[in-house]
Every structure is written in structure tokens, then in C-alpha cells.
Motif scaffolding. Structure first.
Motif, PDB file in Angstrom:
ATOM      1  N   THR A 125     -10.187  36.462 -49.636  1.00 12.26           N
ATOM      2  CA  THR A 125     -10.716  37.427 -50.605  1.00 12.26           C
ATOM      3  C   THR A 125     -12.198  37.622 -50.324  1.00 12.26           C
ATOM      4  N   PRO A 126     -12.788  38.736 -50.766  1.00 14.63           N
ATOM      5  CA  PRO A 126     -14.200  38.983 -50.456  1.00 14.63           C
ATOM      6  C   PRO A 126     -15.154  38.238 -51.380  1.00 14.63           C
ATOM      7  N   ILE A 127     -16.370  38.036 -50.885  1.00  9.18           N
ATOM      8  CA  ILE A 127     -17.503  37.603 -51.694  1.00  9.18           C
ATOM      9  C   ILE A 127     -18.675  38.483 -51.299  1.00  9.18           C
ATOM     10  N   THR A 128     -19.419  38.960 -52.291  1.00  2.45           N
ATOM     11  CA  THR A 128     -20.500  39.910 -52.045  1.00  2.45           C
ATOM     12  C   THR A 128     -21.537  39.778 -53.147  1.00  2.45           C
ATOM     13  N   LEU A 129     -22.613  40.569 -53.074  1.00  2.00           N
ATOM     14  CA  LEU A 129     -23.563  40.618 -54.160  1.00  2.00           C
ATOM     15  C   LEU A 129     -22.845  41.135 -55.404  1.00  2.00           C
ATOM     16  N   CYS A 130     -23.185  40.573 -56.546  1.00  2.00           N
ATOM     17  CA  CYS A 130     -22.467  40.935 -57.775  1.00  2.00           C
ATOM     18  C   CYS A 130     -22.516  42.436 -58.045  1.00  2.00           C
ATOM     19  N   PHE A 135      -8.661  36.855 -39.418  1.00  2.00           N
ATOM     20  CA  PHE A 135      -8.265  37.819 -40.446  1.00  2.00           C
ATOM     21  C   PHE A 135      -9.088  39.095 -40.327  1.00  2.00           C
ATOM     22  N   ALA A 136     -10.392  38.944 -40.145  1.00  2.00           N
ATOM     23  CA  ALA A 136     -11.262  40.115 -40.052  1.00  2.00           C
ATOM     24  C   ALA A 136     -10.885  40.996 -38.865  1.00  2.00           C
ATOM     25  N   ARG A 137     -10.656  40.397 -37.723  1.00  2.00           N
ATOM     26  CA  ARG A 137     -10.359  41.196 -36.528  1.00  2.00           C
ATOM     27  C   ARG A 137      -8.971  41.825 -36.599  1.00  2.00           C
ATOM     28  N   ALA A 138      -8.082  41.241 -37.388  1.00  2.00           N
ATOM     29  CA  ALA A 138      -6.740  41.818 -37.549  1.00  2.00           C
ATOM     30  C   ALA A 138      -6.732  43.004 -38.514  1.00  2.00           C
ATOM     31  N   HIS A 139      -7.711  43.055 -39.422  1.00  2.00           N
ATOM     32  CA  HIS A 139      -7.671  44.067 -40.483  1.00  2.00           C
ATOM     33  C   HIS A 139      -8.845  45.036 -40.487  1.00  2.00           C
ATOM     34  N   ILE A 140      -9.881  44.738 -39.738  1.00  2.00           N
ATOM     35  CA  ILE A 140     -11.089  45.557 -39.770  1.00  2.00           C
ATOM     36  C   ILE A 140     -11.319  46.203 -38.407  1.00  2.00           C
ATOM     37  N   SER A 141     -11.427  47.532 -38.396  1.00  2.00           N
ATOM     38  CA  SER A 141     -11.655  48.242 -37.141  1.00  2.00           C
ATOM     39  C   SER A 141     -12.821  49.221 -37.216  1.00  2.00           C
ATOM     40  N   ARG A 142     -13.176  49.678 -38.404  1.00  2.00           N
ATOM     41  CA  ARG A 142     -14.256  50.662 -38.545  1.00  2.00           C
ATOM     42  C   ARG A 142     -15.557  50.032 -39.029  1.00  2.00           C
ATOM     43  N   ALA A 143     -15.479  49.043 -39.895  1.00  2.00           N
ATOM     44  CA  ALA A 143     -16.682  48.342 -40.335  1.00  2.00           C
ATOM     45  C   ALA A 143     -17.215  47.475 -39.206  1.00  2.00           C
ATOM     46  N   PHE A 175     -15.904  46.720 -52.955  1.00  2.00           N
ATOM     47  CA  PHE A 175     -15.114  46.036 -51.932  1.00  2.00           C
ATOM     48  C   PHE A 175     -13.848  45.400 -52.503  1.00  2.00           C
ATOM     49  N   GLY A 176     -13.113  46.154 -53.292  1.00  2.00           N
ATOM     50  CA  GLY A 176     -11.898  45.612 -53.892  1.00  2.00           C
ATOM     51  C   GLY A 176     -10.683  45.648 -52.989  1.00  2.00           C
ATOM     52  N   THR A 177     -10.675  46.548 -52.009  1.00  2.00           N
ATOM     53  CA  THR A 177      -9.524  46.681 -51.118  1.00  2.00           C
ATOM     54  C   THR A 177      -9.985  46.609 -49.667  1.00  2.00           C
ATOM     55  N   LEU A 178      -9.042  46.358 -48.777  1.00  2.00           N
ATOM     56  CA  LEU A 178      -9.380  46.328 -47.362  1.00  2.00           C
ATOM     57  C   LEU A 178      -9.815  47.704 -46.868  1.00  2.00           C
ATOM     58  N   ASP A 179      -9.240  48.767 -47.428  1.00  3.34           N
ATOM     59  CA  ASP A 179      -9.640  50.117 -47.017  1.00  3.34           C
ATOM     60  C   ASP A 179     -11.079  50.408 -47.434  1.00  3.34           C
ATOM     61  N   GLU A 180     -11.472  49.922 -48.616  1.00  9.06           N
ATOM     62  CA  GLU A 180     -12.854  50.114 -49.050  1.00  9.06           C
ATOM     63  C   GLU A 180     -13.824  49.314 -48.190  1.00  9.06           C
ATOM     64  N   ILE A 181     -13.384  48.178 -47.714  1.00  8.70           N
ATOM     65  CA  ILE A 181     -14.228  47.353 -46.859  1.00  8.70           C
ATOM     66  C   ILE A 181     -14.330  47.926 -45.457  1.00  8.70           C
TER      67      ILE A 181
END
Length: 256
Positions: free
Chosen positions: A123-128, A158-166, A134-140
Motif C-alpha cells: 500500500t502507498p505511504i505519502t505526505l498526508c 511490485f513497482a516494476r510490475a505495476h508502474i510504467s509511466r511514473a 494516490f489511492g489507486t495504482l492508476d493514479e500513481i
């Protein structure tokens, strides 16, 4: 030396009567009078290493001491890292790896896992102030978003499997990785929910994003060479800790 072996065998017979006999692997632990526990030392609340005192603390540090006490031997902590964890296990640098290790098929092909210690997920962690971004993988996974990861473990996988544009930023020090978000050099990290809760308590600027509803499901367990006697021993020990509530008390001490 023979006395140490006898003491270990006697401790095993009393503590684990269902085990038929010690294995050659267990004999080595007896000869050494110690069980070697591999820890990365950079993954709170499971294990953190303090170079100033040359000591470890955390949930799995407490449990490593408990396992050694049950065996009637000492514990030796062996420093490892996420990129070298598999190679270190195969090279026999430690008898068991602890410290928040996720069960994966690749790791199961190399060694045995114990019964699960706890269940978790990414799950994500970010500035409050950015939680709603950043609630969904598409938003991330959007151009301009900077996702920081530590190398060699399941977070990077996990990041490399799901993230391609960020943009994925690899930060080598897992102890300081959350400072990258606070300093504005990264927007978020995706890691295990248990770690996001822990770090959010330590850093008021950071918030865990839906830690009760992670993106996936995984289990934390202890990883060891393919020795059936050692696995049976560790499984029976964990089962007993669960039955008497001792495991949950240890988890509650370190994990909220």
C-alpha cells in the motif's frame, strides 16, 4: 562439544516431543551452540540495526531470542541485505532468515518457509496532504509522479510490475528512504502496510494510504534451507506461541 549436542537434543526432546530426531543441520547448530539468524536490519518494525551499539531491535529480534532460548543455544545475528538475501541463504551464511520476509514463489524454490507470522500487503505511504492523490495504482502510475523504492526486495518487484509511466527512483538505504518523501525528492513509496503504519507513527508528515485495504496480499514468515527437521521445529514453536497468545503479544508490542 558432546555436552552441547546432548543439551540441544535434550532441549528439543522436551520442547518438541513430536520431532523424531535432530538432523545433521540441527547437529551443526548444536556444535556451534548458537543459531545464526539473518537480518537486513533496515526494516522496522521487524529489525533495525544500530551501528553505534552494534545491536538489533524489533519484532523478529525478540522472536529470534525466544527461538534460541527454546533451543537452549545462543543467537548470532548475521547482517544480510535484500539484494543478497537469496545468495546468502544458498551460501549457508545463516540458519534462518527473519526480519519481515515476504513469502514468494521464487524464494520457496530456494528454501522452506515457516508457518506465517502475519499477513500483509502493498500500500502507498505519502505526505498526508497527498493521500487523496494516490489511492489507486492508476493514479500513481502517471507521468511526473516519483515513486521511491528500496532495491532487491518485493517492493521494487511490485513497482516494476505495476508502474510504467511514473518515475521509479531506487534509493539504496531503506532506513532513510522515507526522508526522501518528507524532503520532497519523491512523492510516495509503495511498501507493506505494516511498515506504512509504523513509519506514519514515527513521521507525523506521512500518512498510510488505505493500509486496511492493500493492493495485494502477502504473508510474512521465516525462511530457511530445505531441512525438514528445522522447518518442523520452527513451525511447532510458532504454533505454540500462537496457542498461548505470546506471538500476538509480541506483534502488539511492535505493530499497531
Amino acid at each position: 562439544m558432546l555436552l552441547r549436542l546432548f543439551r540441544l537434543f535434550f532441549a528439543l526432546a522436551l520442547a518438541f516431543p513430536t520431532l523424531a530426531q535432530a538432523s545433521p543441520f540441527m547437529d551443526k547448530i548444536g556444535l556451534r551452540n548458537a543459531i545464526r539468524v539473518g537480518l537486513t536490519g533496515d526494516y522496522a518494525p521487524f529489525s533495525t540495526y544500530d551501528p553505534a551499539t552494534d545491536s538489533y531491535e524489533g519484532l523478529d529480534v525478540d522472536l529470534a531470542h525466544a527461538l534460541a532460548k527454546k533451543l537452549g543455544v545462543h543467537v548470532i545475528f548475521v547482517k544480510t541485505s535484500w539484494p543478497t538475501l537469496s545468495d546468502d541463504l544458498k551460501a549457508g551464511k545463516f540458519d534462518i532468515a527473519m526480519g519481515g520476509i515476504s513469502v514468494t514463489p521464487a524464494r520457496e524454490a530456494i528454501g522452506f518457509f515457516s508457518h506465517p507470522v502475519l499477513s500483509d500487503g502493498k500500500t502507498p505511504i505519502t505526505l498526508c496532504k497527498n493521500v487523496k492523490r494516490f489511492g489507486t495504482l492508476d493514479e500513481i502510475d502517471q507521468p511526473g509522479v516519483r515513486l521511491v523504492v528500496n532495491p532487491g526486495g518485493t517492493n521494487e518487484k511490485f513497482a516494476r510490475a505495476h508502474i510504467s509511466r511514473a518515475t521509479i527512483i531506487v534509493h539504496p538505504d531503506n532506513k532513510t528512504i522515507f526522508d526522501e518523501i518528507i524532503a520532497g525528492r519523491a512523492d510516495l513509496m509503495i511498501t507493506d502496510a505494516v511498515e506504512t503504519r509504523f513509519q506514519a507513527k514515527r513521521h507525523p508528515e506521512l500518512c498510510a494510504v488505505h493500509p486496511d485495504k492493500p493492493f495485494d496480499h502477502s504473508e510474512k514468515a521465516y525462511w530457511m534451507p530445505k531441512d525438514r527437521e528445522l522447518k518442523a521445529l520452527v513451525d511447532e514453536w510458532l504454533t505454540r506461541l500462537k496457542e498461548i497468545g505470546a506471538l500476538q503479544r509480541k506483534i502488539d508490542k511492535w505493530v499497531d
